[in-house]
Design a protein around this motif. Structure first.
Motif, PDB file in Angstrom:
ATOM      1  N   ARG A  13      -5.736   6.840   1.517  1.00 41.45           N
ATOM      2  CA  ARG A  13      -4.605   6.323   0.956  1.00 41.45           C
ATOM      3  C   ARG A  13      -3.590   7.140   1.686  1.00 41.45           C
ATOM      4  O   ARG A  13      -3.623   8.560   1.859  1.00 41.45           O
ATOM      5  CB  ARG A  13      -4.513   6.727  -0.375  1.00 41.45           C
TER       6      ARG A  13
ATOM      7  N   PRO B 239      -0.163   3.198  -4.040  1.00 42.26           N
ATOM      8  CA  PRO B 239       0.199   1.833  -4.003  1.00 42.26           C
ATOM      9  C   PRO B 239       1.428   1.432  -4.894  1.00 42.26           C
ATOM     10  O   PRO B 239       1.680   2.048  -5.990  1.00 42.26           O
ATOM     11  CB  PRO B 239      -1.224   1.128  -4.524  1.00 42.26           C
TER      12      PRO B 239
ATOM     13  N   LEU C  86      -2.518  -3.599  -8.339  1.00 42.52           N
ATOM     14  CA  LEU C  86      -1.954  -2.615  -7.182  1.00 42.52           C
ATOM     15  C   LEU C  86      -1.641  -3.402  -5.715  1.00 42.52           C
ATOM     16  O   LEU C  86      -2.522  -4.333  -5.547  1.00 42.52           O
ATOM     17  CB  LEU C  86      -3.089  -1.499  -6.968  1.00 42.52           C
ATOM     18  N   ASP C  87      -0.542  -3.134  -5.385  1.00 49.85           N
ATOM     19  CA  ASP C  87      -0.246  -3.528  -3.992  1.00 49.85           C
ATOM     20  C   ASP C  87      -0.353  -2.626  -2.936  1.00 49.85           C
ATOM     21  O   ASP C  87       0.387  -1.749  -2.967  1.00 49.85           O
ATOM     22  CB  ASP C  87       1.526  -4.130  -4.180  1.00 49.85           C
ATOM     23  N   TRP C  88      -1.580  -2.772  -2.415  1.00 46.60           N
ATOM     24  CA  TRP C  88      -1.826  -1.508  -1.149  1.00 46.60           C
ATOM     25  C   TRP C  88      -1.176  -1.681   0.216  1.00 46.60           C
ATOM     26  O   TRP C  88      -1.576  -1.107   1.177  1.00 46.60           O
ATOM     27  CB  TRP C  88      -3.504  -1.623  -0.970  1.00 46.60           C
ATOM     28  N   THR C  89      -0.478  -2.616   0.325  1.00 47.96           N
ATOM     29  CA  THR C  89       0.192  -3.073   1.647  1.00 47.96           C
ATOM     30  C   THR C  89       0.921  -1.701   1.991  1.00 47.96           C
ATOM     31  O   THR C  89       1.921  -1.160   1.305  1.00 47.96           O
ATOM     32  CB  THR C  89       1.181  -4.150   1.431  1.00 47.96           C
TER      33      THR C  89
ATOM     34  N   ALA D 180      -0.074   1.275   2.348  1.00 53.15           N
ATOM     35  CA  ALA D 180      -0.259   2.332   1.400  1.00 53.15           C
ATOM     36  C   ALA D 180      -1.595   3.013   1.960  1.00 53.15           C
ATOM     37  O   ALA D 180      -2.165   3.940   1.250  1.00 53.15           O
ATOM     38  CB  ALA D 180      -0.432   2.144   0.060  1.00 53.15           C
ATOM     39  N   TRP D 181      -2.327   2.465   2.931  1.00 48.82           N
ATOM     40  CA  TRP D 181      -3.670   3.106   3.710  1.00 48.82           C
ATOM     41  C   TRP D 181      -3.455   3.045   4.863  1.00 48.82           C
ATOM     42  O   TRP D 181      -2.794   2.464   5.636  1.00 48.82           O
ATOM     43  CB  TRP D 181      -4.616   2.412   2.921  1.00 48.82           C
TER      44      TRP D 181
ATOM     45  N   VAL E 196      -9.221   1.043  -2.002  1.00 45.26           N
ATOM     46  CA  VAL E 196      -8.308   0.269  -1.195  1.00 45.26           C
ATOM     47  C   VAL E 196      -9.255  -0.891  -0.916  1.00 45.26           C
ATOM     48  O   VAL E 196     -10.097  -0.962  -0.164  1.00 45.26           O
ATOM     49  CB  VAL E 196      -7.732   0.865  -0.022  1.00 45.26           C
TER      50      VAL E 196
END
Length: 180
Positions: free
Chosen positions: A8, A12, A103-106, A108-109, A135
């Motif tokens: 991460r 997120p 959670l929106d991981w766009t 964020a990793w 993720v």
């Protein structure tokens, strides 16, 4: 065996329906807890802000819990806005379900790949992918981007121990077969 790590880079975004603008907009957590005492009962919230209309909403962490039932270290973490406690709260599936957020991981990793590429004679190559945080990524997209292959080429050349086209947030291993 090579080891890739998914890490991460930031918290997120939260995806939730805003009560003001009624859009399914992403809301960014401020990373601070709001603690309120009412007599011997304590409530803890995580404020979040809508990115479209700037409305603030409270996401419930604990509501009207007796103060003595809290671990003192946890209570100090809430009061001090401990970043690790904020992250673990946001990543808790029960917190997301209770507050009806996803959670929106766009963006964020990041995938950390060792710099050494296998030589042509080292085929097949075995790779282990581990996750520092849960993720959700599709293995076919992750592998194709990391190896510089098209997704069809990755599906043809990769033998994986998890379904390639379904998101996963747990570790997996795969084998890269040589090009024909």
């Amino acid at each position: 065996m090579l080891r890739w790590v998914v890490r991460r880079t930031r918290l997120p975004l939260l995806s939730a329906r805003c009560t003001d603008c009624l859009s399914e907009s992403a809301t960014a957590g401020e990373g601070r807890f709001r603690v309120n005492a009412n007599g011997k009962l304590l409530s803890v919230w995580l404020p979040a802000r809508c990115t479209d209309c700037d409305r603030t909403t409270k996401l419930t962490v604990h509501e009207r819990v007796p103060v003595r039932s809290f671990d003192p270290v946890l209570l100090d973490g809430y009061r001090a806005n401990d970043p690790e406690l904020v992250a673990s709260t946001l990543l808790d599936p029960l917190f997301a379900r209770r507050n009806r957020v996803t959670l929106d991981w766009t963006g964020a990793w990041r995938l950390h790949v060792p710099p050494a590429r296998p030589a042509d004679e080292a085929w097949p190559v075995r790779v282990q992918v581990v996750f520092d945080d849960p993720v959700p990524v599709r293995p076919d997209r992750l592998i194709a981007r990391a190896l510089g292959l098209s997704r069809n080429e990755a599906l043809r050349r990769i033998k994986c121990d998890v379904p390639m086209r379904r998101p996963t947030a747990t570790g997996f291993t795969f084998t890269v077969m040589p090009a024909d």
